[in-house]
Design an enzyme around this catalytic site. Structure first.
Site, PDB file in Angstrom:
ATOM      1  N   GLU A  92       0.991  -1.122   0.098  1.00  0.00           N
ATOM      2  CA  GLU A  92       0.466   0.529   0.026  1.00  0.00           C
ATOM      3  C   GLU A  92       1.195   1.055  -0.019  1.00  0.00           C
ATOM      4  O   GLU A  92       1.622   1.472   0.631  1.00  0.00           O
ATOM      5  CB  GLU A  92      -1.233   0.178   1.202  1.00  0.00           C
ATOM      6  CG  GLU A  92      -1.575   0.895   1.362  1.00  0.00           C
ATOM      7  CD  GLU A  92      -2.440   1.177   2.694  1.00  0.00           C
ATOM      8  OE1 GLU A  92      -2.822   0.347   3.168  1.00  0.00           O
ATOM      9  OE2 GLU A  92      -2.390   2.264   3.050  1.00  0.00           O
ATOM     10  N   ARG A 151       1.120  10.152   0.811  1.00  0.00           N
ATOM     11  CA  ARG A 151       1.618  11.041   1.620  1.00  0.00           C
ATOM     12  C   ARG A 151       2.875  12.017   1.208  1.00  0.00           C
ATOM     13  O   ARG A 151       3.413  12.827   1.726  1.00  0.00           O
ATOM     14  CB  ARG A 151       2.240  10.514   2.638  1.00  0.00           C
ATOM     15  CG  ARG A 151       0.471  10.304   3.264  1.00  0.00           C
ATOM     16  CD  ARG A 151       1.124   9.686   4.911  1.00  0.00           C
ATOM     17  NE  ARG A 151       0.242   8.183   5.116  1.00  0.00           N
ATOM     18  CZ  ARG A 151       0.156   7.622   6.442  1.00  0.00           C
ATOM     19  NH1 ARG A 151       1.347   7.461   6.775  1.00  0.00           N
ATOM     20  NH2 ARG A 151      -0.666   6.714   6.801  1.00  0.00           N
ATOM     21  N   THR A 176      -4.012   6.542   1.916  1.00  0.00           N
ATOM     22  CA  THR A 176      -4.166   8.087   2.556  1.00  0.00           C
ATOM     23  C   THR A 176      -4.823   8.289   1.129  1.00  0.00           C
ATOM     24  O   THR A 176      -4.614   9.207   0.727  1.00  0.00           O
ATOM     25  CB  THR A 176      -2.319   8.490   2.598  1.00  0.00           C
ATOM     26  OG1 THR A 176      -2.022   7.565   3.359  1.00  0.00           O
ATOM     27  CG2 THR A 176      -3.084   9.997   4.022  1.00  0.00           C
ATOM     28  N   LYS A 197     -10.875  -1.031   7.351  1.00  0.00           N
ATOM     29  CA  LYS A 197      -8.986  -0.461   7.836  1.00  0.00           C
ATOM     30  C   LYS A 197     -10.024  -0.280   9.014  1.00  0.00           C
ATOM     31  O   LYS A 197     -10.997   0.798   8.955  1.00  0.00           O
ATOM     32  CB  LYS A 197      -9.087  -0.005   6.842  1.00  0.00           C
ATOM     33  CG  LYS A 197      -7.442   1.572   7.436  1.00  0.00           C
ATOM     34  CD  LYS A 197      -6.971   2.356   6.969  1.00  0.00           C
ATOM     35  CE  LYS A 197      -5.753   2.093   7.239  1.00  0.00           C
ATOM     36  NZ  LYS A 197      -4.049   2.812   6.707  1.00  0.00           N
TER      37      LYS A 197
END
Ligand code: 3PG
Length: 207
Positions: free
Chosen positions: A40, A44, A67, A127
């Site tokens: 993943e 960011r 993210t 998640k």
């Protein structure tokens, strides 16, 4: 293999922060060497989209985008070749855009209300984030009781030692975390160390 099958098989999701897209290929090799061909890559850093594209083209690992907090980032992830999208929280707009693209989405949830919102949107793999500070494995277990149809991927504040407690729960498909792919090690080009950390985590999960 679709993403839920991949999660159920590997049981670990390395959460990666890449400062330089040139790390994409050696990281993919380190993950494959360590026995965990999934990543993943988080949105960011400005390098994220290019890193996803390079890992997807390199092959050997299934790469997703993490993210992801806006529909525009969903579009960028799909354009880059991501196979799944992870979000820290539940955004109906992000989930809808993923569903329009037909890409697997793993949105975050840590309360019963968020789980119910996700179910209403047709999402039943979530998640659990931030896992450690949201009550840990005990909270996942308690949330699973009323929502038998939901599976969780706890992430946030988990390490090799605490992963086992989550993975023992029937509702937990996999756990995510950055502990086996330290940002500093990647930035320093220490890919043998990353491969060793990944292999150790894979071995710990197999026990
Ligand atoms: C994430 O985005 O999933 C988390 O920041 C990863 O959490 P960790 O760094 O505590 O493993």
């Amino acid at each position: 293999m679709n993403t839920p099958e991949l999660l159920r098989t590997h049981r670990l999701v390395p959460v990666v922060v890449l400062d330089d897209a040139a790390s994409a290929e050696p990281l993919a090799d380190a993950l494959a060497t360590g026995g965990l061909p999934i990543a993943e890559v988080t949105f960011r850093t400005p390098a994220a989209a290019e890193a996803i594209a390079r890992m997807a083209a390199h092959g050997g690992v299934t790469v997703g985008a993490g993210t992801v907090t806006t529909p525009d980032q969903v579009d960028a992830a799909v354009r880059a070749g991501a196979r799944f999208v992870v979000s820290p929280g539940f955004s109906a707009a992000v989930v809808r855009r993923c569903q329009e693209h037909g890409i697997f989405v793993l949105p975050g949830a840590s309360t019963a209300t968020e789980v119910m919102t996700a179910i209403e949107a047709g999402v039943t793999v979530l998640k659990f984030f931030p896992a450690g500070s949201s009550g840990g494995a005990a909270a996942v277990s308690a949330l699973s009781a009323p929502f038998r149809q939901v599976s969780f991927v706890p992430t946030g504040g988990i390490d090799a030692d605490s992963a086992a407690e989550y993975l023992a729960l029937p509702s937990v498909l996999a756990v995510g975390g950055s502990w086996m792919v330290p940002r500093a090690a990647i930035a320093a080009g220490e890919f043998d160390r990353v491969a060793d950390l990944v292999a150790a985590s894979v071995a710990a999960v197999a026990r």
